[in-house]
Design a protein around this motif. Structure first.
Motif, short mmCIF file in Angstrom:
data_model
loop_
_atom_site.label_atom_id
_atom_site.label_comp_id
_atom_site.label_asym_id
_atom_site.label_seq_id
_atom_site.Cartn_x
_atom_site.Cartn_y
_atom_site.Cartn_z
N GLN A 64 0.85 -1.19 0.00
CA GLN A 64 0.00 0.00 0.00
C GLN A 64 0.89 1.24 0.00
OE1 GLN A 64 -3.27 -0.29 -0.16
NE2 GLN A 64 -3.66 1.89 -0.22
N ASN A 65 0.97 1.93 -1.15
CA ASN A 65 1.83 3.11 -1.25
C ASN A 65 1.01 4.36 -0.94
OD1 ASN A 65 4.07 4.65 -1.69
ND2 ASN A 65 3.79 4.80 -3.89
N VAL A 100 -11.46 -25.03 8.53
CA VAL A 100 -11.11 -23.62 8.65
C VAL A 100 -9.62 -23.48 8.95
CG1 VAL A 100 -11.43 -21.54 10.04
CG2 VAL A 100 -13.40 -22.90 9.38
N HIS A 101 -8.96 -22.56 8.26
CA HIS A 101 -7.54 -22.33 8.45
C HIS A 101 -7.29 -20.96 9.08
CE1 HIS A 101 -6.75 -25.77 5.86
NE2 HIS A 101 -7.61 -25.27 5.00
N GLU A 102 -6.15 -20.86 9.77
CA GLU A 102 -5.75 -19.55 10.28
C GLU A 102 -5.45 -18.61 9.11
OE1 GLU A 102 -2.90 -21.66 13.37
OE2 GLU A 102 -2.86 -19.46 13.58
N VAL A 103 -5.73 -17.34 9.31
CA VAL A 103 -5.52 -16.34 8.27
C VAL A 103 -4.56 -15.27 8.78
CG1 VAL A 103 -6.62 -14.48 6.95
CG2 VAL A 103 -7.78 -16.68 7.22
N TYR A 104 -3.58 -14.94 7.95
CA TYR A 104 -2.63 -13.88 8.27
C TYR A 104 -2.70 -12.83 7.17
CZ TYR A 104 -0.66 -17.24 11.56
OH TYR A 104 -0.50 -18.13 12.59
N THR A 105 -2.90 -11.58 7.55
CA THR A 105 -2.84 -10.51 6.56
C THR A 105 -1.62 -9.66 6.86
OG1 THR A 105 -4.28 -9.06 7.88
CG2 THR A 105 -5.34 -10.45 6.23
N ILE A 106 -0.89 -9.31 5.81
CA ILE A 106 0.34 -8.51 5.95
C ILE A 106 0.19 -7.28 5.07
CG2 ILE A 106 2.84 -8.46 5.72
CD1 ILE A 106 2.80 -11.52 5.89
N LEU A 107 0.28 -6.12 5.68
CA LEU A 107 0.15 -4.86 4.94
C LEU A 107 1.48 -4.12 4.98
CD1 LEU A 107 -1.43 -2.62 3.53
CD2 LEU A 107 -2.22 -1.84 5.76
N THR A 141 -4.56 5.53 6.48
CA THR A 141 -5.74 6.26 6.89
C THR A 141 -6.75 5.35 7.58
OG1 THR A 141 -6.83 5.80 4.79
CG2 THR A 141 -5.49 7.81 4.91
N LYS A 142 -7.80 5.95 8.13
CA LYS A 142 -8.88 5.18 8.75
C LYS A 142 -9.48 4.21 7.73
CE LYS A 142 -12.91 7.16 9.29
NZ LYS A 142 -14.01 8.02 9.80
N GLU A 143 -9.65 4.68 6.48
CA GLU A 143 -10.26 3.83 5.46
C GLU A 143 -9.40 2.61 5.14
OE1 GLU A 143 -12.17 7.61 5.54
OE2 GLU A 143 -10.03 7.16 5.28
N VAL A 144 -8.07 2.80 5.15
CA VAL A 144 -7.17 1.66 4.91
C VAL A 144 -7.26 0.66 6.06
CG1 VAL A 144 -4.76 0.97 4.68
CG2 VAL A 144 -5.60 2.95 3.41
N HIS A 145 -7.32 1.15 7.30
CA HIS A 145 -7.50 0.26 8.45
C HIS A 145 -8.78 -0.56 8.28
CE1 HIS A 145 -4.32 1.10 11.34
NE2 HIS A 145 -4.44 2.40 11.09
N TYR A 146 -9.88 0.09 7.93
CA TYR A 146 -11.15 -0.60 7.74
C TYR A 146 -11.03 -1.65 6.64
CZ TYR A 146 -13.79 2.86 10.51
OH TYR A 146 -14.29 3.65 11.51
N ARG A 147 -10.41 -1.26 5.52
CA ARG A 147 -10.36 -2.13 4.35
C ARG A 147 -9.66 -3.45 4.66
NH1 ARG A 147 -7.45 0.58 -0.07
NH2 ARG A 147 -6.02 -1.08 -0.49
N PHE A 148 -8.54 -3.37 5.39
CA PHE A 148 -7.78 -4.59 5.61
C PHE A 148 -8.39 -5.46 6.70
CE2 PHE A 148 -4.91 -2.40 2.90
CZ PHE A 148 -4.36 -3.43 2.16
N GLN A 149 -9.16 -4.87 7.61
CA GLN A 149 -9.93 -5.71 8.53
C GLN A 149 -11.02 -6.47 7.77
OE1 GLN A 149 -10.81 -3.96 12.61
NE2 GLN A 149 -10.10 -2.12 11.55
#
Length: 230
Positions: free
Chosen positions: A14-15, A49-56, A19-27
């Motif tokens: 994410q370049n 069900v598998h564990e999920v990892y998101t990396i931003l 912002t608040k919107e980016v926080h919302y989006r990745f949740q």
């Protein structure tokens, strides 16, 4: 991406500012990845069900958490991580990476540094197994026609967006100059020829307004100015 252990990982670059919107989006991204693992009416969903990892990776810093990598997991009031937690999110704040690597960073920090700066001569000179591995992955990607095409399309979109921003800024600047020139010309014209109809000065070009303004300053007669408008 899905690991050999079955863990699902969503990786995003994410370049922009965090912002608040980016926080919302990745949740929302993380929640969707979990939700997509479950089919309606599936009585055995817990077995699949598998564990999920998101990396931003974000080109910004969080002034409340001055870390290179900031990890989020649901916790209770005693600060205990939720049992059988499915979602873990990591923010990687790229502006920190140069300072971290100067202090002899870890393998993961060196990998982030390489992601941020690319495979440069300085990075290759480190002769690190992490750098060598990442160069091999990059070479593999460059040989994959579909990936190269996707990267090319993405680059075209970035160029298009940049050109649009430049054009919009330029158009805004030109419009501002035109309005200012018109305003100054009308003001001076009305002071010199209060009985004349100013409608003749509508919808002229920037060059015309500048020329008429100059003629008014030089006290040229009205007929000359009307000729300039024609």
């Amino acid at each position: 991406m899905k690991t050999d252990e079955g863990k699902l990982i969503d990786i995003e670059m994410q370049n922009s500012a965090l912002t608040k919107e980016v926080h919302y989006r990745f949740q929302i991204y993380g929640a969707r990845i979990i939700d997509h693992q479950v089919n309606r009416g599936d009585l055995l969903y817990s077995e699949n069900v598998h564990e999920v990892y998101t990396i931003l990776f974000v080109n910004d810093i969080d002034r409340d958490n001055l870390l290179l990598i900031d990890t989020y997991m649901p916790r209770n009031q005693l600060n205990h991580v939720r049992k059988y937690n499915l979602l873990t999110h990591h923010n990687v704040y790229l502006p920190f990476i140069d300072a971290v690597v100067r202090e002899k960073g870890s393998k993961i920090e060196l990998a982030i540094y390489t992601l941020y700066h690319g495979i440069t001569d300085d990075i290759m000179a480190l002769n690190s197994e992490v750098v060598i591995m990442m160069k091999e992955k990059m070479d593999q990607s460059n040989e994959d026609e579909e990936l190269v095409l996707a990267a090319s399309k993405r680059q075209l979109v970035k160029i298009q967006h940049h050109q649009e921003k430049v054009r919009i800024r330029q158009e805004g600047k030109e419009e501002g100059e035109l309005l200012k020139a018109k305003e100054n010309t009308l003001m001076l014209f009305k002071s010199k020829y209060p009985q004349e109809d100013i409608l003749m000065l509508e919808n002229l070009t920037l060059s015309q307004y500048n020329e008429i303004f100059k003629a008014l300053i030089e006290n040229k007669n009205l007929q000359i100015i009307k000729e300039m408008i024609k």
